[in-house]
Design a protein around this motif. Sequence first.
Motif, PDB file in Angstrom:
ATOM      1  N   ILE A  98       9.250  10.577   3.739  1.00 14.22           N
ATOM      2  CA  ILE A  98       7.862  11.043   3.623  1.00 14.22           C
ATOM      3  C   ILE A  98       7.707  12.469   4.160  1.00 14.22           C
TER       4      ILE A  98
ATOM      5  N   VAL B 242       1.502  11.351  -2.513  1.00 18.69           N
ATOM      6  CA  VAL B 242       2.314  12.506  -2.123  1.00 18.69           C
ATOM      7  C   VAL B 242       2.178  13.581  -3.196  1.00 18.69           C
TER       8      VAL B 242
ATOM      9  N   LYS C 188       0.852  -1.184   0.000  1.00 26.21           N
ATOM     10  CA  LYS C 188       0.000   0.000   0.000  1.00 26.21           C
ATOM     11  C   LYS C 188       0.891   1.238   0.000  1.00 26.21           C
ATOM     12  N   ARG C 189       0.581   2.182  -0.894  1.00 29.15           N
ATOM     13  CA  ARG C 189       1.377   3.404  -0.992  1.00 29.15           C
ATOM     14  C   ARG C 189       0.514   4.619  -0.648  1.00 29.15           C
ATOM     15  N   LYS C 190       1.181   5.642  -0.104  1.00 29.31           N
ATOM     16  CA  LYS C 190       0.526   6.910   0.226  1.00 29.31           C
ATOM     17  C   LYS C 190       0.724   7.884  -0.922  1.00 29.31           C
TER      18      LYS C 190
ATOM     19  N   GLY D 225       5.499   3.971  -0.682  1.00 30.10           N
ATOM     20  CA  GLY D 225       5.078   2.934   0.253  1.00 30.10           C
ATOM     21  C   GLY D 225       6.278   2.238   0.866  1.00 30.10           C
TER      22      GLY D 225
ATOM     23  N   SER E 151       3.379   8.483  -5.464  1.00 32.02           N
ATOM     24  CA  SER E 151       3.097   7.763  -4.232  1.00 32.02           C
ATOM     25  C   SER E 151       4.353   7.094  -3.693  1.00 32.02           C
TER      26      SER E 151
END
Length: 66
Positions: free
Chosen positions: A45, A6, A2-4, A15, A13
């Motif tokens: 991050i 950005v 799962k990636r966030k 992760g 993204s």
Amino acid sequence: MKRKLVSTSRIISVGWLDGILEIEMKDGSLYRFFDVSYREYQTFINSKSPRYALTFLENDFLYEKI
């Protein structure tokens, strides 16, 4: 993994899972960095300059383009 999402000019993204950091670029490429600690992931991050932080990762960690 799962990636966030950005918000940068080059990165979509990011992760992290079990020491592997994935970075998805806006051009569609995906990079996987190995042996990255969770703390280093958090530093990336929260970086004010992800472009500079990405250069650090490229210089200090083994990675592959997927």
